[in-house]
Design an enzyme around this catalytic site. Structure first.
Site, PDB file in Angstrom:
ATOM      1  N   THR A 244      48.525  36.388  43.028  1.00 55.65           N
ATOM      2  CA  THR A 244      49.388  37.480  42.576  1.00 55.65           C
ATOM      3  C   THR A 244      48.631  38.801  42.644  1.00 55.65           C
ATOM      4  OG1 THR A 244      48.759  36.925  40.305  1.00 55.65           O
ATOM      5  CG2 THR A 244      50.918  36.155  41.071  1.00 55.65           C
TER       6      THR A 244
ATOM      7  N   LYS B  80      49.862  42.852  43.587  1.00 57.02           N
ATOM      8  CA  LYS B  80      49.596  44.065  42.798  1.00 57.02           C
ATOM      9  C   LYS B  80      48.937  45.140  43.656  1.00 57.02           C
ATOM     10  CE  LYS B  80      48.441  40.980  38.963  1.00 57.02           C
ATOM     11  NZ  LYS B  80      47.263  40.342  38.338  1.00 57.02           N
TER      12      LYS B  80
ATOM     13  N   HIS C  65      50.840  24.442  40.381  1.00 60.83           N
ATOM     14  CA  HIS C  65      50.054  25.631  40.701  1.00 60.83           C
ATOM     15  C   HIS C  65      48.865  25.385  41.595  1.00 60.83           C
ATOM     16  CE1 HIS C  65      51.790  28.875  38.264  1.00 60.83           C
ATOM     17  NE2 HIS C  65      52.199  27.890  37.479  1.00 60.83           N
TER      18      HIS C  65
HETATM   19  C1  PLP Z   1      46.536  39.265  38.667  1.00 66.74           C
HETATM   20  C2  PLP Z   1      45.341  38.816  37.947  1.00 66.74           C
HETATM   21  C3  PLP Z   1      44.671  37.655  38.350  1.00 66.74           C
HETATM   22  C4  PLP Z   1      45.093  36.832  39.548  1.00 66.74           C
HETATM   23  O1  PLP Z   1      44.446  37.321  40.701  1.00 66.74           O
HETATM   24  P1  PLP Z   1      44.388  36.485  42.057  1.00 66.74           P
HETATM   25  O2  PLP Z   1      43.794  37.448  43.018  1.00 66.74           O
HETATM   26  O3  PLP Z   1      45.795  36.153  42.411  1.00 66.74           O
HETATM   27  O4  PLP Z   1      43.545  35.307  41.806  1.00 66.74           O
HETATM   28  C5  PLP Z   1      43.543  37.279  37.656  1.00 66.74           C
HETATM   29  N1  PLP Z   1      43.086  37.993  36.615  1.00 66.74           N
HETATM   30  C6  PLP Z   1      43.693  39.120  36.217  1.00 66.74           C
HETATM   31  C7  PLP Z   1      43.129  39.881  35.071  1.00 66.74           C
HETATM   32  C8  PLP Z   1      44.839  39.567  36.856  1.00 66.74           C
HETATM   33  O5  PLP Z   1      45.454  40.680  36.432  1.00 66.74           O
END
Ligand code: PLP
Length: 814
Positions: free
Chosen positions: A661, A665, A363
């Site tokens: 990720t 979203k 990761h």
């Molecule tokens: C998706 C998510 C992350 C990851 O976010 P990145 O922008 O990829 O670092 C971190 N915390 C929460 C609560 C999330 O839902």
């Protein structure tokens, strides 16, 4: 039968199902919660609603387990130190197709489902992306009907709760279990002894480890419901008990604390998640946690296998073990130990079984995040595992020698870092003991091959592969954004919920003005709702017609919240100098937790608050710019914020964000991305097209080049008027009049080394933000881009990701 599909597709007529659920809730309230309808409080109704739903889930759960036994299906075991689950009620209701019926049933008793949902605490058993990925994967495994167990730790406090006191982060324990957890089932029959320390005696040529201390791991199971209730899998989290919880003789002799010492030691194992996702915790407790949950999981997997298939040598045919990062990497040594010392396999045979069973996901390439343990600590805690690691190492180094590798390559491949203080390298152990080693986005996988794993890749050239991350469209579109989901269903039908690739049908409608307007209306409604929530949380009033520009994620220098903040200051400066220009009203939303020991990250949070206070109270910006830091960013907040975002900030230094990720979203909810060519941003750009994303900054290659050739940030800062003005304003205390030198060091660091290339990318970022302004001023064009984003990011569904793991790594899907 319960309703299938989302609540939105169900007519609002009351039905037999609803009456049945309504009656059931009252029954449950009385019999299991022990409350009369008239005396019951909202949390009692919440508990009754969960139990009612749970009963339906349990039937499918048992059915799923039975099906796996009958078909002798291969199981997937996902080992992860983190599962960032969030709330379960809405997810389970929706996947069971019961949302509408439950809503009506509760309304019948005078309660609102949405209000009761707020009573469920977030299960925050993770730091950020890595833990949330594990949670999305669990949902997709069930949705794809793959028999799977998630294995982790049932932390009593989990991730800390963040409070902002006078702008500073304060960490408080999260007490998510304080009122019980109606989702979980303790399995006392699934308990294992976990040893630490002690010594090894040889019995013939078999080693026997006699641990110096032991604790008991007990399974606590939570059902995970897949889409349309197809399958219910198990998330098995381990809790720890002392073997001898109270030493009565000591207690009776008056030494109460000593009498309870073992109990305390056991419970401290499962107390908190280390709040550091990319710095080595370094503490013995962390290594103990890792071995504790890994050993319990491997013992459980072997017990199940032997019970149904007798022979441990067939394990790879029946079990696929995926290691989520190196935290469970000791699984390689633990499985070897159990196969040889307990089940009597010889080393070669055990090695073959181990490698065919285990796969490893990397990761991060950040050097400080590559786990390694001081050899003396490892040897003291896990003496038998240390011997096994030496044996594995000599085998690997022999293979490297045979392949003609030179001394430097052999030193890089070794499982033991011999430079200075000797350390055990967990990534090398995982790599050696796995048949598959995957990265989480295309660029990241390429960099694995060319940097940290270059020599291991030469020795085992077919092992590294890519599996670009994904997110579940059920939680991250359907449940968090019901308004948008309804519009999409009207436009293209509802198959996209089970197969997000179907969203591409929207491409034919991207220029449709009526659809664009409906999408914009929903976005505005989501912004109004978020503004109301943020008003409650922070007291700051936001204009829902402004562009909502959002950066929410862990606070880390590589993610470059600082770049965004400095650009915010530059924009503020320009608005004040040129109030007559046609500025786009913006709301800058920040959120995220800093590791408790990470000084600069905490200072960046304070800076965001200081900048917010100054700008928000300056009448000369006339409401054109507002800044807000949202405290305690977690999954539930993400579910409110992301559907309300217009612009998604994905601005990490290229080469440093493995995938991300959050980026997926946001795009799925119709936000445009401003981002660097890093992680999965690259693949998002390839899919949504250059016209529908705003890319800026150095590439990973250019970053490496600049670093190698003597990057001079001071010259860059002095060469950019906007940057220099913003940096010196911050450094000289314009935003911190109460402590003018507060940011002198942080800004000085930019001049002196700027490892994360903030200065190098500033001008390009600033220009990209003005490009965002131009695009925003063409609202029809912006809406088309938003639809193009939604239409083309279905590929980033975790169903697609899990499908690839299943076929290419685990061998469980055709
Ligand atoms: C998706 C998510 C992350 C990851 O976010 P990145 O922008 O990829 O670092 C971190 N915390 C929460 C609560 C999330 O839902």
């Amino acid at each position: 039968m319960f309703y299938q599909g989302s609540p939105l597709s169900v007519p609002s007529t009351r039905s037999a199902e609803f009456t049945q659920i309504s009656d059931r809730i009252v029954e449950v309230l009385r019999r299991r919660v022990g409350k009369d309808e008239r005396a019951a409080k909202p949390h009692d109704w919440y508990t009754a609603a969960v139990y009612t739903l749970r009963d339906a889930v349990i039937d499918r759960w048992m059915d799923s387990t039975r099906r796996t036994y009958e078909t002798k299906g291969k199981r997937v075991y996902y080992l992860s130190l983190e599962f960032l689950i969030g709330r379960l009620l809405r997810d389970a209701l929706s996947n069971m197709g019961m949302t509408r019926a439950m809503e009506q049933a509760l309304a019948d008793h005078g309660f609102d489902l949405a209000t009761l949902e707020e009573l469920e605490p977030d299960a925050a058993l993770g730091n950020g992306g890595l833990g949330r990925l594990a949670a999305c994967f669990m949902e997709s495994l069930a949705s794809l009907d793959i028999p799977a167990y998630g294995y982790g730790i049932r932390y009593v406090n989990g991730m800390f709760r963040q409070r902002i006191d006078d702008g500073w982060q304060v960490e408080l324990p999260e007490t998510w279990l304080a009122h019980g957890n109606p989702w979980e089932f303790e399995r006392r029959e699934s308990a294992y002894r976990i040893g630490f320390g002690g010594d090894i005696v040889m019995q013939g040529d078999r080693a026997q480890w006699n641990p110096g201390e032991q604790v008991e791991a007990v399974a606590v199971d939570t059902p995970v419901v897949g889409w349309r209730g197809k399958r219910v899998n198990t998330l098995r989290l381990w809790t720890a008990n002392a073997i001898d919880p109270i030493k009565l003789d000591a207690f009776n002799a008056g030494d109460h604390f000593a009498a309870l010492e073992d109990d305390l030691r056991a419970s401290s194992l499962v107390r908190v998640l280390y709040p550091a996702d990319s710095s080595p915790a370094g503490q013995e407790l962390r290594l103990r946690q890792e071995y504790f949950f890994t050993s319990a999981s491997i013992q459980d997997i072997l017990r199940r296998h032997v019970q149904f298939h007798d022979d441990v040598r067939t394990l790879p045919d029946q079990a696929a073990i995926q290691l989520n990062d190196t935290h469970p990497a000791v699984a390689v040594a633990e499985l070897m130990r159990l196969l040889t010392d307990v089940h009597g396999l010889d080393f070669d045979e055990a090695w073959d079984v181990t490698r065919r069973t285990i796969a490893y996901t990397n990761h991060t390439l950040l050097p400080e995040a590559l786990e390694s343990w001081p050899l003396p600590l490892f040897e003291r805690l896990l003496p038998r595992h240390m011997q096994i690691i030496y044996a594995i190492n000599s085998r690997v180094l022999r293979e490297a020698g045979k392949a003609g590798m030179d001394g430097a390559a052999i030193a890089a491949i070794s499982l033991i870092d011999e430079g200075g203080e000797r350390r055990v390298r967990m990534a090398n152990l995982a790599f050696a003991g796995a048949h598959s080693v995957n990265g989480v986005a295309a660029l990241h996988t390429d960099l694995m091959k060319s940097t940290v794993f270059a020599d291991l890749h030469k020795l085992y050239p077919t092992r590294i592969n890519n599996k670009t991350n994904g997110v579940t469209p059920r939680r991250w579109l359907q449940q968090c954004n019901p308004g948008l989901t309804a519009i999409l269903k009207d436009a293209i039908g509802d198959t996209f919920l089970g197969d997000a690739a179907e969203l591409s049908a929207l491409n034919a409608l991207a220029g449709d003005a009526a659809l664009g307007e409906r999408v914009a209306e929903v976005k505005r409604a989501n912004k109004v709702a978020l503004a109301a929530h943020l008003k409650d949380l922070t007291g700051i009033r936001l204009d829902p017609d402004a562009l909502f520009d959002v950066q929410v994620k862990r606070i880390h220098e590589y993610k470059r919240q600082l770049l965004n903040l400095i650009e915010t200051v530059a924009l503020y400066d320009q608005i004040r100098s040129h109030p007559e220009r046609n500025w786009v009203p913006r709301v800058k939303i920040f959120g995220g937790k800093a590791a408790s020991s990470y000084h600069n990250a905490k200072l960046i949070i304070k800076l965001a608050g200081d900048i917010a206070r100054r700008i928000n109270s300056d009448p000369s910006v006339g409401g054109l710019l507002k800044v807000v830091f949202v405290p305690n960013y977690n999954v539930s907040l993400a579910e409110r914020i992301i559907p309300a975002a217009d612009l998604s900030e994905q601005i990490s230094t290229a080469g440093m964000e493995a995938s991300g990720t959050g980026n997926m979203k946001f795009a799925l909810n119709g936000a445009l991305t401003i981002g660097t060519l890093d992680g999965a941003n690259i693949e998002i750009k390839d899919r949504v097209g250059d016209d529908n994303i705003v890319i800026f900054g150095l590439t990973a290659e250019e970053v490496a080049e600049q670093r190698a050739n003597g990057y001079n940030p001071r010259a860059v800062i002095e060469g950019s008027r906007e940057l220099q003005q913003a940096v010196s304003a911050i450094a000289s205390g314009v935003f911190s009049p109460d402590d003018p030198h507060r940011y002198a060091g942080l800004m000085g660091g930019l001049y002196d080394h700027d490892w994360f290339m903030v200065a190098a990318d500033f001008d390009s970022y600033h220009a990209a933000q003005r490009e965002v302004d131009r695009r925003w001023q063409d609202q029809p064009g912006w809406r088309t881009s938003a639809i193009r984003n939604i239409a083309n990011v279905g590929w980033f569904s975790s169903d697609r990701t899990i499908g690839e793991y299943a076929r290419e790594i685990w061998g469980v899907l055709k």
